[in-house]
Motif scaffolding. Structure first.
Motif, PDB file in Angstrom:
ATOM      1  N   VAL A  65      -8.621  -6.911   1.666  1.00  0.00           N
ATOM      2  CA  VAL A  65      -7.235  -6.449   1.521  1.00  0.00           C
ATOM      3  C   VAL A  65      -6.816  -6.493   0.058  1.00  0.00           C
ATOM      4  CG1 VAL A  65      -4.824  -6.926   2.119  1.00  0.00           C
ATOM      5  CG2 VAL A  65      -6.618  -7.141   3.860  1.00  0.00           C
ATOM      6  N   PHE A  66      -7.196  -7.570  -0.642  1.00  0.00           N
ATOM      7  CA  PHE A  66      -6.889  -7.694  -2.074  1.00  0.00           C
ATOM      8  C   PHE A  66      -7.442  -6.501  -2.842  1.00  0.00           C
ATOM      9  CE2 PHE A  66      -8.122  -8.998  -6.349  1.00  0.00           C
ATOM     10  CZ  PHE A  66      -6.946  -9.571  -6.835  1.00  0.00           C
ATOM     11  N   LEU A  67      -8.674  -6.108  -2.569  1.00  0.00           N
ATOM     12  CA  LEU A  67      -9.294  -4.993  -3.292  1.00  0.00           C
ATOM     13  C   LEU A  67      -8.553  -3.683  -3.048  1.00  0.00           C
ATOM     14  CD1 LEU A  67     -13.058  -5.899  -2.754  1.00  0.00           C
ATOM     15  CD2 LEU A  67     -11.732  -6.092  -4.877  1.00  0.00           C
ATOM     16  N   ILE A 100       6.261  -6.124   1.060  1.00  0.00           N
ATOM     17  CA  ILE A 100       7.152  -5.932   2.212  1.00  0.00           C
ATOM     18  C   ILE A 100       7.504  -7.342   2.663  1.00  0.00           C
ATOM     19  CG2 ILE A 100       7.445  -4.904   4.487  1.00  0.00           C
ATOM     20  CD1 ILE A 100       4.900  -3.208   3.827  1.00  0.00           C
ATOM     21  N   LYS A 101       8.697  -7.765   2.365  1.00  0.00           N
ATOM     22  CA  LYS A 101       9.069  -9.165   2.582  1.00  0.00           C
ATOM     23  C   LYS A 101       9.436  -9.405   4.046  1.00  0.00           C
ATOM     24  CE  LYS A 101      10.047 -13.103   0.280  1.00  0.00           C
ATOM     25  NZ  LYS A 101       9.145 -13.769  -0.656  1.00  0.00           N
ATOM     26  N   TRP A 312      -1.454  -9.898   6.539  1.00  0.00           N
ATOM     27  CA  TRP A 312      -1.749  -9.039   5.389  1.00  0.00           C
ATOM     28  C   TRP A 312      -2.356  -7.709   5.846  1.00  0.00           C
ATOM     29  CZ3 TRP A 312       0.418  -9.478   0.968  1.00  0.00           C
ATOM     30  CH2 TRP A 312       0.724 -10.722   0.411  1.00  0.00           C
ATOM     31  N   ARG A 313      -3.240  -7.759   6.829  1.00  0.00           N
ATOM     32  CA  ARG A 313      -3.858  -6.521   7.318  1.00  0.00           C
ATOM     33  C   ARG A 313      -2.828  -5.624   8.010  1.00  0.00           C
ATOM     34  NH1 ARG A 313      -8.560 -10.049   8.224  1.00  0.00           N
ATOM     35  NH2 ARG A 313     -10.195  -9.313   6.792  1.00  0.00           N
ATOM     36  N   TYR A 314      -1.886  -6.231   8.697  1.00  0.00           N
ATOM     37  CA  TYR A 314      -0.795  -5.469   9.331  1.00  0.00           C
ATOM     38  C   TYR A 314       0.016  -4.724   8.265  1.00  0.00           C
ATOM     39  CZ  TYR A 314       3.620  -4.620  11.812  1.00  0.00           C
ATOM     40  OH  TYR A 314       4.753  -4.034  12.343  1.00  0.00           O
ATOM     41  N   LYS A 315       0.344  -5.414   7.174  1.00  0.00           N
ATOM     42  CA  LYS A 315       1.107  -4.773   6.098  1.00  0.00           C
ATOM     43  C   LYS A 315       0.303  -3.654   5.440  1.00  0.00           C
ATOM     44  CE  LYS A 315       3.965  -8.753   4.787  1.00  0.00           C
ATOM     45  NZ  LYS A 315       4.331  -9.689   3.702  1.00  0.00           N
TER      46      LYS A 315
END
Length: 397
Positions: A65-67, A100-101, A312-315
Motif C-alpha cells: 500500500v505504501f508503494l 481520508i480521515k 489502509w487497503r480499504y482507503k
C-alpha cells in the motif's frame, strides 16, 4: 467563578458528527469522515531507518500500500515525490500525507462538570474514553476540540474562544479531574509547580482479585516501554535495565469485595510515568478492570495490526475508484463503516482521577462519578475521607 456545576453543550448533530447505537447507556459519537493533509516531522524512533520500513512500522501500513501511495503522490517526502522508498531518514526530513480521515468513536456526552473556573484556570471532569488533545486517529473527537466548538461559543465568559492549554497528562481511557490553563502565564506557573513537585493527584481503581496488603504500601518497580506504536508499558523488577524509568506509586486498599473477587484501591503516583498506575497494579497481580493494552497477547497484537492493514487497503481501494476529495468517498465510508457497522462499544477502564491538590486547594469531582463506580461511591467516599493516604496526600513531594 464557578465551582462544581454541570455545563450543557451546544452540540448539534449533522455537520461534523453522526450519533448511532443509541440505548439506555447513551449514544456513540461518530465523526463524519473528511479529507485532511497531514504534515509532520520524522519521529526520533524513525531516524536512520529506510523510509518504507520506518513509515510502515509506525503507521501500521502494508508495504504494498505504501508503494502505491508514493507512486500516486498521496505520500510525499520533503514535499516532493518519493523516488527512493529506501532512503535513510534524517532529522531534517518531513513527510506529507493526503489522508481520508476516519476518526475513532467515543461515547457521546453533551454536558460536562466544571469543577472550578476562574480567570486563569478551567478544571473539568473529563469523560472516559475521550483523548484530551489531537493524537493519532482523534481530532474532532477530543476534549479540547469539543470544549472549543461546543462550549466556548455558548459560554464565552467561562471558556475563552482562543487556545486552551492542558496542563498535565490524563490517559484517553481515564476519567476525572483535568486542569486546563486559559492563559500562558497560568500554564508557566503550573509547570513550575509540577517541576517542584508541589502538585499531588489521587486515583481510584477497581482491580481484579483481593489485594490483602494493609495500610499505605509502595509499588516502586521501574517501567519500560514494550511497544511505542501500541503504547504498551510494563513494570519490571530489574533496577539496572538500561531502558527502565524509575516509578513510584503509593496505594491503599479501600474495599475488598469477596463476592465479586475485586478490590477498590486508592492510588497516588509520586512519579508521572505513562500508564504508571496501570502497569504497577498489574505488576502485583491486580490488573485494573477494563485494562487491555498492558495484557495483550501476541495474537491480540497481530489482530490489531491486521485491522490496521485492512483499513489502509480499504482507503486505497476508494482512491483507486474515486478522485481524492470526491464526496462519494465520504458517502461510501458513512454507509460502510458508520451506518451499517456493528460498532463495539468501548469498554470502561476502572480508573478515576478523582482529586488534584494544587496551591493547597483540593479539586475533586462531585457531580460526575463514573458509572462503574456509582454503586460503591457512597460507601467508598466515606471510607476514602478516613483513609491514611487521603490525608497524607500533601506530605508526598
Amino acid at each position: 467563578m464557578l465551582k462544581n456545576v454541570l455545563l450543557k453543550s451546544g452540540f448539534k448533530e449533522g455537520k461534523e458528527y453522526i450519533l448511532t447505537h443509541t440505548s439506555s447507556e447513551g449514544s456513540i459519537r461518530n465523526v463524519i469522515p473528511y479529507f485532511y493533509q497531514h504534515y509532520t516531522h520524522v519521529k526520533e524512533r524513525m531516524l536512520n531507518k529506510p523510509f518504507i520500513e520506518a513509515y510502515c512500522k509506525d503507521y501500521l501500513m502494508p508495504q504494498d500500500v505504501f508503494l502505491e501511495y508514493i507512486s500516486k503522490e498521496y505520500i510525499k517526502l520533503n514535499n516532493q515525490k518519493v523516488i527512493d522508498p529506501f532512503k535513510i531518514l534524517n532529522p531534517k526530513d518531513t513527510f506529507q500525507l493526503k489522508e481520508i480521515k476516519e476518526e475513532k468513536i467515543i461515547k457521546h456526552f453533551d454536558s460536562i462538570e466544571i469543577i472550578y473556573e476562574d480567570f486563569n484556570y478551567l478544571i473539568v471532569s473529563k469523560p472516559e474514553n475521550v483523548p484530551v488533545h489531537s493524537v493519532g486517529r482523534y481530532h474532532k473527537n477530543t476534549l479540547l476540540y469539543i470544549l472549543q466548538n461546543e462550549y466556548s461559543k455558548f459560554n464565552k465568559s467561562i471558556l475563552p474562544e482562543g487556545n486552551l492549554y492542558p496542563l498535565h497528562r490524563l490517559d484517553r481511557l481515564t476519567s476525572g479531574v483535568l486542569i486546563i490553563g486559559k492563559t500562558k502565564d497560568a500554564t508557566l506557573e503550573f509547570q513550575n509547580h509540577l517541576k517542584n513537585k508541589t502538585i499531588q493527584k489521587q486515583y481510584i481503581a477497581i482491580v481484579e482479585g483481593i489485594c490483602e496488603r494493609e495500610g499505605v504500601f509502595d509499588i516502586n518497580y521501574p517501567l519500560i516501554q514494550i511497544d511505542p506504536v501500541l503504547g504498551i508499558w510494563k513494570a519490571i523488577k530489574e533496577d539496572n535495565h538500561h531502558l527502565a524509568k524509575h516509578a513510584l506509586t503509593k496505594c491503599q486498599v479501600l474495599k475488598r469485595d469477596y463476592e465479586k473477587n475485586r478490590s477498590i484501591i486508592l492510588c497516588q503516583p509520586i512519579t508521572g510515568r505513562t500508564h504508571q498506575i496501570r502497569a504497577h497494579l498489574q505488576s502485583i497481580g491486580h490488573k485494573i478492570i477494563g485494562d487491555l493494552n498492558n495484557t495483550m497477547e501476541s495474537n491480540d497484537i497481530i489482530e490489531m495490526k491486521e485491522k490496521a492493514y485492512n483499513a489502509w487497503r480499504y482507503k486505497l481501494n476508494l482512491l483507486n475508484n474515486f478522485n481524492y476529495k470526491d464526496p462519494k468517498i465520504i458517502e461510501k465510508i458513512i454507509q460502510d463503516k458508520i451506518l451499517n457497522n456493528n460498532i463495539i462499544i468501548p469498554k470502561s477502564l476502572n480508573l478515576f482521577s478523582f482529586r488534584y491538590n494544587y496551591k493547597n486547594i483540593s479539586f475533586e469531582c462531585e457531580i460526575t462519578i463514573p458509572k462503574w463506580l456509582e454503586n460503591d461511591w457512597l460507601e467508598i467516599n466515606n471510607i476514602l475521607k478516613e483513609s491514611e493516604l487521603y490525608h497524607l496526600c500533601n506530605k508526598y513531594n
